[in-house]
Design a protein around this motif. Sequence first.
Motif, PDB file in Angstrom:
ATOM      1  N   GLY A  96     -23.080  57.918  -1.578  1.00  0.00           N
ATOM      2  CA  GLY A  96     -22.339  58.570  -2.642  1.00  0.00           C
ATOM      3  C   GLY A  96     -20.903  58.822  -2.231  1.00  0.00           C
ATOM      4  N   PHE A  97     -20.044  58.895  -3.208  1.00  0.00           N
ATOM      5  CA  PHE A  97     -18.632  59.144  -2.951  1.00  0.00           C
ATOM      6  C   PHE A  97     -18.170  60.369  -3.720  1.00  0.00           C
ATOM      7  CE2 PHE A  97     -19.100  54.706  -1.895  1.00  0.00           C
ATOM      8  CZ  PHE A  97     -18.331  54.588  -0.748  1.00  0.00           C
ATOM      9  N   PHE A  98     -17.227  61.083  -3.133  1.00  0.00           N
ATOM     10  CA  PHE A  98     -16.603  62.222  -3.777  1.00  0.00           C
ATOM     11  C   PHE A  98     -15.151  61.848  -4.009  1.00  0.00           C
ATOM     12  CE2 PHE A  98     -14.131  66.140  -3.616  1.00  0.00           C
ATOM     13  CZ  PHE A  98     -14.734  66.839  -4.640  1.00  0.00           C
ATOM     14  N   GLU A  99     -14.681  62.034  -5.230  1.00  0.00           N
ATOM     15  CA  GLU A  99     -13.300  61.733  -5.566  1.00  0.00           C
ATOM     16  C   GLU A  99     -12.558  63.009  -5.924  1.00  0.00           C
ATOM     17  OE1 GLU A  99     -13.064  58.868  -8.702  1.00  0.00           O
ATOM     18  OE2 GLU A  99     -13.954  57.275  -7.489  1.00  0.00           O
ATOM     19  N   TYR A 100     -11.318  63.095  -5.485  1.00  0.00           N
ATOM     20  CA  TYR A 100     -10.482  64.247  -5.828  1.00  0.00           C
ATOM     21  C   TYR A 100      -9.052  63.774  -6.023  1.00  0.00           C
ATOM     22  CZ  TYR A 100      -9.374  64.217  -0.792  1.00  0.00           C
ATOM     23  OH  TYR A 100      -8.975  63.864   0.467  1.00  0.00           O
ATOM     24  N   GLN A 101      -8.294  64.561  -6.769  1.00  0.00           N
ATOM     25  CA  GLN A 101      -6.919  64.190  -7.085  1.00  0.00           C
ATOM     26  C   GLN A 101      -5.921  65.124  -6.431  1.00  0.00           C
ATOM     27  OE1 GLN A 101      -7.066  63.232 -11.572  1.00  0.00           O
ATOM     28  NE2 GLN A 101      -5.412  62.063 -10.610  1.00  0.00           N
TER      29      GLN A 101
END
Length: 121
Positions: free
Chosen positions: A11-16
Amino acid sequence: MSLEKKKKSIGFFEYQKGNETYKTEINNILYFESMNRKIRIVMTNQEDLFYGNLEEILIIVSNYSFLRIHRSYLINRTYISILGYSEIVMSNGTILPISRGRRQEIRALQMSERVENPDEY
């Protein structure tokens, strides 16, 4: 396990941050720390800050082994080195507090894991 299944299990976690989107494997995240409106993400090889909400992050990582130990901390149980009564020591040596309200829940979880996996203890 086939390669296709392995890809799905990661799984991947994305943030800006500003106009840029960052992506990291969830398995590499030790913990999240809420600091007012900013979130500190601590990973195995780096740290970063971004604007966010711990409640929203909890929803995103709920299918992984994350645990809310305090109003300000969401930890990856994989990286717990020592589980004490009032604090947790992470694999990087960081000591994080367990809130009074969550101690009983965390103890119950620990005991149920011991029953399910007695060979690991």
